[in-house]
Design a protein around this motif. Structure first.
Motif, PDB file in Angstrom:
ATOM      1  N   PHE A 155       0.842  -1.192   0.000  1.00  0.00           N
ATOM      2  CA  PHE A 155       0.000   0.000   0.000  1.00  0.00           C
ATOM      3  C   PHE A 155       0.880   1.245   0.000  1.00  0.00           C
ATOM      4  O   PHE A 155       2.044   1.194   0.393  1.00  0.00           O
ATOM      5  CB  PHE A 155      -0.920   0.021   1.221  1.00  0.00           C
ATOM      6  CG  PHE A 155      -1.781  -1.195   1.356  1.00  0.00           C
ATOM      7  CD1 PHE A 155      -2.982  -1.290   0.673  1.00  0.00           C
ATOM      8  CD2 PHE A 155      -1.390  -2.251   2.168  1.00  0.00           C
ATOM      9  CE1 PHE A 155      -3.784  -2.414   0.790  1.00  0.00           C
ATOM     10  CE2 PHE A 155      -2.185  -3.382   2.297  1.00  0.00           C
ATOM     11  CZ  PHE A 155      -3.387  -3.467   1.603  1.00  0.00           C
ATOM     12  N   LEU A 156       0.296   2.352  -0.425  1.00  0.00           N
ATOM     13  CA  LEU A 156       1.010   3.626  -0.369  1.00  0.00           C
ATOM     14  C   LEU A 156       0.816   4.282   0.992  1.00  0.00           C
ATOM     15  O   LEU A 156      -0.222   4.124   1.632  1.00  0.00           O
ATOM     16  CB  LEU A 156       0.532   4.571  -1.464  1.00  0.00           C
ATOM     17  CG  LEU A 156       0.860   4.185  -2.904  1.00  0.00           C
ATOM     18  CD1 LEU A 156       0.351   5.254  -3.860  1.00  0.00           C
ATOM     19  CD2 LEU A 156       2.355   3.974  -3.092  1.00  0.00           C
ATOM     20  N   SER A 157       1.825   5.037   1.399  1.00  0.00           N
ATOM     21  CA  SER A 157       1.784   5.748   2.667  1.00  0.00           C
ATOM     22  C   SER A 157       1.997   7.232   2.428  1.00  0.00           C
ATOM     23  O   SER A 157       2.613   7.639   1.440  1.00  0.00           O
ATOM     24  CB  SER A 157       2.884   5.210   3.596  1.00  0.00           C
ATOM     25  OG  SER A 157       3.143   6.100   4.645  1.00  0.00           O
ATOM     26  N   GLY A 164       8.745   3.849   5.081  1.00  0.00           N
ATOM     27  CA  GLY A 164       8.108   2.558   4.881  1.00  0.00           C
ATOM     28  C   GLY A 164       7.763   1.925   6.215  1.00  0.00           C
ATOM     29  O   GLY A 164       8.267   2.339   7.263  1.00  0.00           O
ATOM     30  N   CYS A 166       6.173  -2.115   7.961  1.00  0.00           N
ATOM     31  CA  CYS A 166       5.690  -3.485   7.786  1.00  0.00           C
ATOM     32  C   CYS A 166       5.008  -3.867   9.086  1.00  0.00           C
ATOM     33  O   CYS A 166       5.632  -3.825  10.147  1.00  0.00           O
ATOM     34  CB  CYS A 166       6.853  -4.426   7.468  1.00  0.00           C
ATOM     35  SG  CYS A 166       6.358  -6.163   7.307  1.00  0.00           S
ATOM     36  N   GLU A 171       1.766  -6.675   5.981  1.00  0.00           N
ATOM     37  CA  GLU A 171       1.437  -5.661   4.985  1.00  0.00           C
ATOM     38  C   GLU A 171       2.543  -4.613   4.937  1.00  0.00           C
ATOM     39  O   GLU A 171       3.021  -4.162   5.981  1.00  0.00           O
ATOM     40  CB  GLU A 171       0.111  -4.984   5.333  1.00  0.00           C
ATOM     41  CG  GLU A 171      -1.072  -5.922   5.344  1.00  0.00           C
ATOM     42  CD  GLU A 171      -2.317  -5.280   5.929  1.00  0.00           C
ATOM     43  OE1 GLU A 171      -3.423  -5.767   5.636  1.00  0.00           O
ATOM     44  OE2 GLU A 171      -2.178  -4.282   6.688  1.00  0.00           O
ATOM     45  N   ARG A 173       3.836  -0.870   3.639  1.00  0.00           N
ATOM     46  CA  ARG A 173       3.438   0.468   3.198  1.00  0.00           C
ATOM     47  C   ARG A 173       4.690   1.259   2.837  1.00  0.00           C
ATOM     48  O   ARG A 173       5.644   1.283   3.607  1.00  0.00           O
ATOM     49  CB  ARG A 173       2.625   1.177   4.284  1.00  0.00           C
ATOM     50  CG  ARG A 173       1.206   0.676   4.390  1.00  0.00           C
ATOM     51  CD  ARG A 173       0.440   1.268   5.559  1.00  0.00           C
ATOM     52  NE  ARG A 173      -0.983   0.973   5.457  1.00  0.00           N
ATOM     53  CZ  ARG A 173      -1.537  -0.211   5.708  1.00  0.00           C
ATOM     54  NH1 ARG A 173      -0.753  -1.213   6.098  1.00  0.00           N
ATOM     55  NH2 ARG A 173      -2.843  -0.401   5.573  1.00  0.00           N
ATOM     56  N   HIS A 175       6.080   5.060   1.198  1.00  0.00           N
ATOM     57  CA  HIS A 175       5.696   6.459   0.954  1.00  0.00           C
ATOM     58  C   HIS A 175       5.749   6.763  -0.541  1.00  0.00           C
ATOM     59  O   HIS A 175       6.743   6.506  -1.214  1.00  0.00           O
ATOM     60  CB  HIS A 175       6.658   7.390   1.685  1.00  0.00           C
ATOM     61  CG  HIS A 175       6.077   8.736   1.979  1.00  0.00           C
ATOM     62  ND1 HIS A 175       5.564   9.552   0.987  1.00  0.00           N
ATOM     63  CD2 HIS A 175       5.912   9.403   3.140  1.00  0.00           C
ATOM     64  CE1 HIS A 175       5.127  10.670   1.535  1.00  0.00           C
ATOM     65  NE2 HIS A 175       5.311  10.605   2.842  1.00  0.00           N
ATOM     66  N   TRP A 176       4.647   7.337  -1.047  1.00  0.00           N
ATOM     67  CA  TRP A 176       4.568   7.613  -2.485  1.00  0.00           C
ATOM     68  C   TRP A 176       5.644   8.580  -2.958  1.00  0.00           C
ATOM     69  O   TRP A 176       6.079   8.528  -4.116  1.00  0.00           O
ATOM     70  CB  TRP A 176       3.182   8.128  -2.863  1.00  0.00           C
ATOM     71  CG  TRP A 176       2.785   9.439  -2.265  1.00  0.00           C
ATOM     72  CD1 TRP A 176       2.113   9.636  -1.097  1.00  0.00           C
ATOM     73  CD2 TRP A 176       3.038  10.745  -2.802  1.00  0.00           C
ATOM     74  NE1 TRP A 176       1.925  10.984  -0.868  1.00  0.00           N
ATOM     75  CE2 TRP A 176       2.480  11.696  -1.908  1.00  0.00           C
ATOM     76  CE3 TRP A 176       3.669  11.221  -3.945  1.00  0.00           C
ATOM     77  CZ2 TRP A 176       2.545  13.070  -2.113  1.00  0.00           C
ATOM     78  CZ3 TRP A 176       3.735  12.594  -4.165  1.00  0.00           C
ATOM     79  CH2 TRP A 176       3.183  13.500  -3.260  1.00  0.00           C
ATOM     80  N   GLU A 193      11.875  -3.060   4.442  1.00  0.00           N
ATOM     81  CA  GLU A 193      10.558  -3.494   4.909  1.00  0.00           C
ATOM     82  C   GLU A 193      10.344  -4.984   4.689  1.00  0.00           C
ATOM     83  O   GLU A 193       9.741  -5.659   5.529  1.00  0.00           O
ATOM     84  CB  GLU A 193       9.461  -2.671   4.228  1.00  0.00           C
ATOM     85  CG  GLU A 193       9.570  -1.170   4.436  1.00  0.00           C
ATOM     86  CD  GLU A 193       9.819  -0.784   5.890  1.00  0.00           C
ATOM     87  OE1 GLU A 193       9.339  -1.487   6.801  1.00  0.00           O
ATOM     88  OE2 GLU A 193      10.505   0.236   6.111  1.00  0.00           O
TER      89      GLU A 193
END
Length: 234
Positions: A155-157, A164, A166, A171, A173, A175-176, A193
């Motif tokens: 997923f994006l954060s 980042g 975990c 899951e 995440r 950062h975009w 991660e």
């Protein structure tokens, strides 16, 4: 209440705020400078002593604030970065609102009002995010296979302080804004991660997994730390 912190190298102005509810001394540095929060009943020499002890930290943080780079100006010709390479924002007036398109080294944003910087910023951020999730998932898939673990959910954060994460559900995440960084920097964060799927800590075993996926991780980690402020400008 305005005060002056007197140091051998000069003086630092600060705002003093007194609260009956406080139990400890608090220091905050923001765009307004240094603010010192203190309890109502406290010996003033104790406050002065703490400020002197923290003076190096105060000077460092104030300097960082003063020297931080200027935010992006969402104008035609502004330089942005994508995967570590410069791209130029190209604004074009159009009767319709169109999605940004990367044309060579230009990110073309076409819309009726090219002076609406809020819309331009939103469009560019969404463009970065779209390409980020595609890039990140591909890298996670490749490194997960190398690590011998199933492909996790990605997923994006938009976290303020973490590139980042975990969680216990496996899951990941990311950062975009990382999509602006060079590929080897992104690779390091992904490796970091993913390694948490093996070790949910930062033990020597954890770093050994990171090194397996990203042999020059220490260099990449230092580079990321140095460029973090710039990446957050978008």
């Amino acid at each position: 209440m305005q005060q002056l912190l007197k140091l051998p190298s000069g003086t630092i102005p600060y705002t003093l705020k007194i609260s009956a509810k406080r139990r400890t001394i608090g220091l905050r540095i923001d765009d307004h400078g240094l603010t010192v929060h203190i309890p109502k009943r406290i010996h003033w020499p104790h406050v002065e002593q703490l400020l002197l002890e923290k003076s190096a930290w105060i000077i460092e943080k104030l300097s960082e604030r003063e020297n931080r780079p200027e935010p992006v100006t969402w104008q035609d010709g502004t330089t942005l970065f994508y995967l570590g390479e410069p791209i130029v924002l190209s604004l074009r007036q159009d009767a319709r609102n169109r999605q940004p398109v990367l044309d060579g080294e230009s990110l073309v944003v076409a819309q009726p009002d090219i002076t609406n910087t809020a819309v331009i910023q939103r469009k560019v951020s969404q463009w970065f995010a779209k390409h980020a999730i595609e890039d990140f998932r591909r890298r996670v898939e490749l490194l997960a296979a190398k690590l011998g673990v199933p492909m996790p959910s990605v997923f994006l954060s938009n976290a303020k302080t973490r590139w980042g994460s975990c969680n216990s559900r496996g899951e990941i995440r990311l950062h975009w804004r990382l999509i602006q960084a060079p590929p080897h920097i992104i690779q390091y964060v992904v490796a970091h991660e993913l390694a948490h799927l093996k070790e949910m800590n930062h033990s020597p075993k954890f770093w050994a997994w990171v090194e397996k996926l990203c042999p020059e991780y220490a260099k990449s980690r230092n580079e990321l730390k140095a460029m973090s402020a710039d990446l957050h400008l978008v």
